[in-house]
Design a protein around this motif. Structure first.
Motif, PDB file in Angstrom:
ATOM      1  N   VAL A  91       0.205  -7.293  -5.026  1.00 25.80           N
ATOM      2  CA  VAL A  91       1.394  -6.474  -5.299  1.00 25.80           C
ATOM      3  C   VAL A  91       1.579  -5.437  -4.189  1.00 25.80           C
ATOM      4  CG1 VAL A  91       2.449  -4.824  -6.900  1.00 25.80           C
ATOM      5  CG2 VAL A  91       1.309  -6.866  -7.789  1.00 25.80           C
ATOM      6  N   ARG A  92       0.518  -4.803  -3.761  1.00 24.29           N
ATOM      7  CA  ARG A  92       0.645  -3.798  -2.694  1.00 24.29           C
ATOM      8  C   ARG A  92       1.146  -4.430  -1.403  1.00 24.29           C
ATOM      9  NH1 ARG A  92      -1.910   1.303  -4.203  1.00 24.29           N
ATOM     10  NH2 ARG A  92      -1.146   2.017  -2.190  1.00 24.29           N
TER      11      ARG A  92
ATOM     12  N   ILE B 173       4.889  -4.999  -1.732  1.00 23.54           N
ATOM     13  CA  ILE B 173       5.653  -3.749  -1.619  1.00 23.54           C
ATOM     14  C   ILE B 173       5.695  -3.293  -0.157  1.00 23.54           C
ATOM     15  CG2 ILE B 173       5.676  -1.291  -2.231  1.00 23.54           C
ATOM     16  CD1 ILE B 173       4.460  -2.095  -4.936  1.00 23.54           C
TER      17      ILE B 173
ATOM     18  N   ASN C 144       8.329  -5.178   1.558  1.00 21.29           N
ATOM     19  CA  ASN C 144       9.691  -4.990   1.039  1.00 21.29           C
ATOM     20  C   ASN C 144       9.686  -3.894  -0.028  1.00 21.29           C
ATOM     21  OD1 ASN C 144      12.225  -5.070  -0.042  1.00 21.29           O
ATOM     22  ND2 ASN C 144      12.131  -7.204  -0.763  1.00 21.29           N
ATOM     23  N   GLN C 145      10.061  -2.677   0.401  1.00 19.50           N
ATOM     24  CA  GLN C 145       9.952  -1.499  -0.455  1.00 19.50           C
ATOM     25  C   GLN C 145      10.809  -1.621  -1.720  1.00 19.50           C
ATOM     26  OE1 GLN C 145       7.647   0.804  -0.019  1.00 19.50           O
ATOM     27  NE2 GLN C 145       8.292   1.786  -1.919  1.00 19.50           N
ATOM     28  N   LYS C 146      11.886  -2.412  -1.671  1.00 26.92           N
ATOM     29  CA  LYS C 146      12.791  -2.562  -2.831  1.00 26.92           C
ATOM     30  C   LYS C 146      12.081  -3.149  -4.052  1.00 26.92           C
ATOM     31  CE  LYS C 146      17.186  -3.335  -0.493  1.00 26.92           C
ATOM     32  NZ  LYS C 146      18.019  -4.432   0.028  1.00 26.92           N
ATOM     33  N   VAL C 147      11.066  -3.969  -3.765  1.00 28.14           N
ATOM     34  CA  VAL C 147      10.289  -4.617  -4.827  1.00 28.14           C
ATOM     35  C   VAL C 147       9.708  -3.574  -5.792  1.00 28.14           C
ATOM     36  CG1 VAL C 147       8.112  -5.850  -5.195  1.00 28.14           C
ATOM     37  CG2 VAL C 147       9.749  -6.703  -3.516  1.00 28.14           C
ATOM     38  N   ALA C 148       9.307  -2.419  -5.256  1.00 27.62           N
ATOM     39  CA  ALA C 148       8.604  -1.405  -6.044  1.00 27.62           C
ATOM     40  C   ALA C 148       9.441  -0.899  -7.218  1.00 27.62           C
ATOM     41  CB  ALA C 148       8.190  -0.240  -5.147  1.00 27.62           C
TER      42      ALA C 148
ATOM     43  N   GLY D  89       0.851   0.924  -6.618  1.00 31.09           N
ATOM     44  CA  GLY D  89       1.863   1.517  -5.736  1.00 31.09           C
ATOM     45  C   GLY D  89       3.200   1.678  -6.446  1.00 31.09           C
ATOM     46  N   LEU D  90       3.160   1.768  -7.785  1.00 33.53           N
ATOM     47  CA  LEU D  90       4.391   1.862  -8.582  1.00 33.53           C
ATOM     48  C   LEU D  90       4.466   3.208  -9.293  1.00 33.53           C
ATOM     49  CD1 LEU D  90       4.292  -1.657 -10.278  1.00 33.53           C
ATOM     50  CD2 LEU D  90       5.549  -0.992  -8.226  1.00 33.53           C
TER      51      LEU D  90
END
Lengths: 216, 216
Positions: free
Chosen positions: A141-142, A145, A148-152, A213-214
């Motif tokens: 997951v990290r 992210i 692609n920062q939008k995923v977060a 990272g969420l």
């Protein structure tokens, strides 16, 4: 401790046995969304580990003189409803569910296990020990992210939805199982004890979201 | 034996490793069609056993200096095509596939294994040993036929379709993998040797169909 009702123990082991069987189903299903064969095999291994736990729990139910199928029965509807309402649409949603959802469930079962006598307390703590979900999910997951920062944002919403559905279904189950409710009430002592239990579970959930990272 | 090409061994182990991973997927998926929690857990246990085999085979590939993902790669398309074209629509079709389909595959791998040196021969024979599919599937299918004779005709057709698709996909794979084809040719000696190999596999298939109470 000697006053814990066998019916409450059977309830808890039955709920957990069915939870592990559905965890197997779900991880096996999500494994097929893996973008690589390595990820596929990794999630499949986690599924197989959950099934091993299911086997340990049903063996213990038989030892207690309970029929495992009957013991799992009361929890089928709620656990199936949870999984139906939180079916991952992507590989990453599956990983967040494996890590955050199973983490929440494990914390809850571990808290209740402390109210039980041995050997059931030890058995539950053992089967709830991390089966490798953590490292693998956090890493994947990290990495997603990072690229692609939008995923977060989307995954953070998904994490909150998992908690909401988990709380809804747990409340429904506990409201219907008197012995289990009694066990939790007696174990926590009073309402403020239940408050502290919920606070501990919530705080561990927040830590897990941050590890991914969420935003919790 | 010393002349067996490592590339052929890697091919065979790679094919088998991916076959076991897809067997896990499929058994896990079919488990959810089970009419009872007992049947559900029984098929899930078989799935977990297949995944254990997958792990043994990938470990051996690493020992041989091969990358398991690369070794499985050439067989992904054919095995996926087999499973897509033979997706069970019912619990009983799933059981027949588990018993008849896996039996066929096991016979083929076992025949080819006899051409290999140790430890690969032993490893393949070991992972191909029955994981309990047989008794469970035979019992369930026979019981279903006993209570509804019409089921037998449909399942017999299904069994024949499984064989047809299996032969189609195996031929496609062997035609593309020179080292594997070479291994089989050298092991059987000549065309009549291949004929006898096919006869043995066909005859074992016929026995399995009869064990289920189905016309081969």
């Amino acid at each position: 401790m000697a006053t814990v009702e066998t019916r409450a123990v059977v309830d808890l082991l039955g709920a957990l046995a069915y939870a592990e069987l559905t965890a197997f189903d779900r991880l096996a299903e999500d494994a097929r969304m893996a973008p690589t064969l390595t990820g596929h095999a990794a999630l499949a291994r986690m599924a197989a580990a959950e099934l091993g736990h299911h086997g340990r729990l049903t063996e213990r139910l038989v030892e207690l003189g309970a029929d495992p199928v009957a013991a799992m029965g009361p929890f089928v509807a709620a656990l199936d409803a949870f999984h139906t309402s939180t079916r991952p649409r992507t590989w990453l949603e599956g990983l967040v569910k494996a890590y955050v959802g199973d983490g929440l469930a494990a914390d809850f079962y571990r808290e209740v296990a402390t109210f039980l006598p041995e050997p059931d307390r030890g058995l539950i703590l053992e089967v709830m020990a991390d089966t490798g979900h953590a490292d693998f999910a956090v890493r994947e997951v990290r990495a997603a992210i990072a690229s692609n920062q939008k995923v977060a944002g989307r995954l953070a919403l998904w994490g909150r939805r998992l908690v909401g559905e988990a709380i809804t279904q747990s409340q429904a189950v506990i409201a219907e199982r008197d012995d289990l409710a009694q066990l939790i009430m007696a174990g926590t002592g009073d309402l403020s004890g239940i408050g502290r239990l919920i606070e501990r579970i919530t705080s561990a959930h927040t830590d897990r979201m941050r590890a991914l990272g969420l935003n919790p």
